[in-house]
Scaffold this active site. Structure first.
Site, PDB file in Angstrom:
ATOM      1  N   LYS A   1       0.823  -1.219   0.000  1.00  0.00           N
ATOM      2  CA  LYS A   1       0.000   0.000   0.000  1.00  0.00           C
ATOM      3  C   LYS A   1       0.853   1.265   0.000  1.00  0.00           C
ATOM      4  O   LYS A   1       0.379   2.334  -0.368  1.00  0.00           O
ATOM      5  CB  LYS A   1      -0.959  -0.030   1.186  1.00  0.00           C
ATOM      6  CG  LYS A   1      -2.033  -1.106   1.020  1.00  0.00           C
ATOM      7  CD  LYS A   1      -2.996  -1.163   2.187  1.00  0.00           C
ATOM      8  CE  LYS A   1      -4.113  -2.165   1.939  1.00  0.00           C
ATOM      9  NZ  LYS A   1      -3.629  -3.568   2.088  1.00  0.00           N
TER      10      LYS A   1
HETATM   11  C1  LIG Z   1      -4.208  -4.746   1.331  1.00  0.00           C
HETATM   12  C2  LIG Z   1      -3.357  -5.962   1.144  1.00  0.00           C
HETATM   13  C3  LIG Z   1      -3.696  -6.977   0.211  1.00  0.00           C
HETATM   14  C4  LIG Z   1      -4.958  -6.935  -0.612  1.00  0.00           C
HETATM   15  O1  LIG Z   1      -4.916  -5.961  -1.613  1.00  0.00           O
HETATM   16  P1  LIG Z   1      -6.279  -5.470  -2.307  1.00  0.00           P
HETATM   17  O2  LIG Z   1      -5.880  -4.325  -3.163  1.00  0.00           O
HETATM   18  O3  LIG Z   1      -7.166  -5.051  -1.157  1.00  0.00           O
HETATM   19  O4  LIG Z   1      -6.837  -6.612  -3.058  1.00  0.00           O
HETATM   20  C5  LIG Z   1      -2.828  -8.044   0.067  1.00  0.00           C
HETATM   21  N1  LIG Z   1      -1.700  -8.141   0.809  1.00  0.00           N
HETATM   22  C6  LIG Z   1      -1.347  -7.207   1.714  1.00  0.00           C
HETATM   23  C7  LIG Z   1      -0.108  -7.390   2.516  1.00  0.00           C
HETATM   24  C8  LIG Z   1      -2.164  -6.077   1.922  1.00  0.00           C
HETATM   25  O5  LIG Z   1      -1.807  -5.149   2.834  1.00  0.00           O
END
Ligand SMILES: *Cc1c(COP(=O)(O)O)cnc(C)c1O
Length: 496
Positions: free
Chosen positions: A109
């Site tokens: 993120k």
């Molecule tokens: C948020 C997250 C996901 C999922 O991603 P999306 O965009 O919500 O599908 C997968 N792995 C980690 C470590 C995350 O923080």
């Protein structure tokens, strides 16, 4: 480039405006009315990550000046990531691994939340707005810290994060409580994640809060903001080009991407990459025991009417994948009224089914697999002892899906696995999977994993346990509005 709501294709707005608004007023998500033309050309091979980011962001957000966009990119991707490639592609295991976790909070993120604050503040400037933007964010763990890091010390912004007092992991809590920056604030709510989300949503409408906002606008860093989606398109292109540069792929060959999925944001960025020319064969959607998406891809029926499982990949513990609405809108040829009806049905019954034509499109572009907790643990174990790579539980779910895909369709087309978090963020689960001793204390577990694997703990995670705790406030949800006002009024003195 115009954008419209998934639930109304009659009104359009510019991209920077869509970033400011976040969610459309009719409850839909903003989508590009038409996709930009293909940008895929051999010259891209010579692009740096930053140059590629410029091309892609410019294609989608053409109301920003070149200078503004380049400045956003510079602020986001200079010195914030541990590797100069930003998202390096490594080839040690069975599948090329796209490492998205070298940012300040060790989860993918960071890639989007590093640039969103700058896209947002430039958009405000474009509108000649003088206000301070106060970002309110509810989090169940990863988003909060990534948003705190992204917005920290960004001019004319304030950020306040609410987390459930008992609902986040000790490391996540510690990461947030030790946050740096003069414009940040973190508050625990005695309640669960839903309470936090309600606090944030209600603040926007609350007369008491509104009456205290002088020259301050509330906004949000939610994953439904189109400004978080588009920056993720960049690493799909970049990883493809890295394979070409390494001589492992001919320019123009097709690849698959395997994406550990929760809210469907990351994998949707892959679909957007395909729409602007990247030769993607299939997007492989990997889920944990909350496999609502696997079932949807298999049957064409989406249903949240099922038990919720807490797994060792908590960022994918989700039953309503918000960004799926965007894909459905594109598959329905931009029929906003149809999407509106589909989601009305979903509100009422908790499920919906798509048309045979849409199902066919789904099968063309996507395939889904899911991993049980046992399969996830075994994948972490085998990847370490056989392939000699260390995976976090989210990435392990994808790695497992890559193997499932290969068993079903063979390996003629290479599959790139997206690695979304550092294994050290989930040290206890990883140690358990490796069948090692698991210390009770989170910091000790991290150290033990480092000693055992002879790998380094990412700086940001180590810091969480050495920096002083700054934020200890816990309030009831009734007192949250006062906490918001106190922060905004206090915060205005330190921002300029
Ligand atoms: C948020 C997250 C996901 C999922 O991603 P999306 O965009 O919500 O599908 C997968 N792995 C980690 C470590 C995350 O923080």
């Amino acid at each position: 480039m115009q954008y419209n709501s998934t639930r109304n294709n009659n009104e359009t707005i510019e991209g920077h405006q869509a970033i400011i608004e976040g969610l459309a007023k009719d409850g839909g998500l903003y989508v590009p009315s038409v996709f930009p033309a293909s940008i895929f050309q051999e010259a891209l091979v010579n692009d740096s990550y930053q140059e590629l980011a410029y091309r892609i962001l410019h294609a989608f957000f053409d109301t920003y000046t070149e200078e503004d966009l380049r400045n956003c990119i510079h602020l986001a991707y200079t010195n914030r990531f541990k590797t100069k490639e930003i998202t390096p592609l490594t080839i040690n295991g069975k599948y090329p691994l796209l490492e998205l976790y070298h940012g300040p909070t060790s989860a993918f993120k960071d890639v989007a939340l590093s640039i969103l604050p700058h896209l947002l503040t430039s958009a405000y400037r474009m509108n000649h707005n003088q206000e301070t933007v106060a970002i309110l964010t509810a989090t169940s763990g990863d988003t909060g810290k990534a948003a705190l890091e992204g917005f920290r010390d960004v001019k004319n912004t304030l950020i306040q994060v609410f987390y459930p007092s008992e609902g986040v992991s000790p490391t996540q809590k510690r990461q947030m409580q030790t946050s740096l920056g003069d414009n940040v604030n973190v508050v625990a709510i005695s309640g669960n994640f839903d309470d936090c989300q309600r606090v944030v949503k209600q603040a926007y409408q609350d007369a008491f809060v509104q009456s205290h906002l002088h020259n301050v606008i509330l906004s949000s860093a939610n994953s439904i903001n189109i400004g978080r989606l588009i920056p993720q398109v960049v690493y799909y292109f970049d990883s493809y080009l890295q394979l070409v540069k390494q001589g492992r792929l001919h320019f123009g060959d097709r690849v698959n991407f395997v994406v550990p999925t929760g809210n469907f944001g990351n994998i949707l960025a892959g679909y957007y990459a395909k729409q602007i020319g990247l030769p993607i064969h299939r997007l492989i959607c990997a889920s944990n025991e909350n496999h609502v998406l696997t079932d949807f891809i298999k049957t064409g029926t989406y249903s949240r009417n099922r038990d919720f499982h807490e797994t060792m990949s908590p960022s994918m513990d989700i039953l309503v994948s918000s960004n799926l609405e965007r894909l459905l809108y594109h598959f329905a040829n931009g029929d906003g009224a149809y999407i509106q009806a589909l989601y009305q049905e979903f509100e009422k019954s908790g499920s919906f089914s798509i048309t045979p034509e849409m199902k066919e499109l789904l099968d063309t572009h996507f395939v889904g697999y899911w991993a049980s907790e046992e399969a996830c643990a075994k994948t972490i174990h085998d990847a370490y002892f056989i392939d000699h790579i260390l995976l976090d539980p989210h990435t392990a779910v994808a790695y497992y899906a890559a193997k499932q895909y290969e068993a079903e369709f063979g390996s003629a087309i290479p599959s790139i696995v997206l690695a979304t978090a550092s294994p050290f963020k989930f040290s206890k689960s990883v140690l358990t999977s490796l069948k090692q001793n698991v210390p009770e204390d989170e910091e000790e577990a991290m150290q033990q994993l480092a000693d055992y694997t002879k790998q380094e703990i990412p700086q940001g995670l180590a810091q969480a346990f050495s920096l002083p705790i700054r934020f200890t406030k816990t309030v009831t949800k009734e007192a949250a509005n006062q906490a918001i006002i106190d922060f905004i009024e206090g915060g205005l003195h330190v921002s300029d």
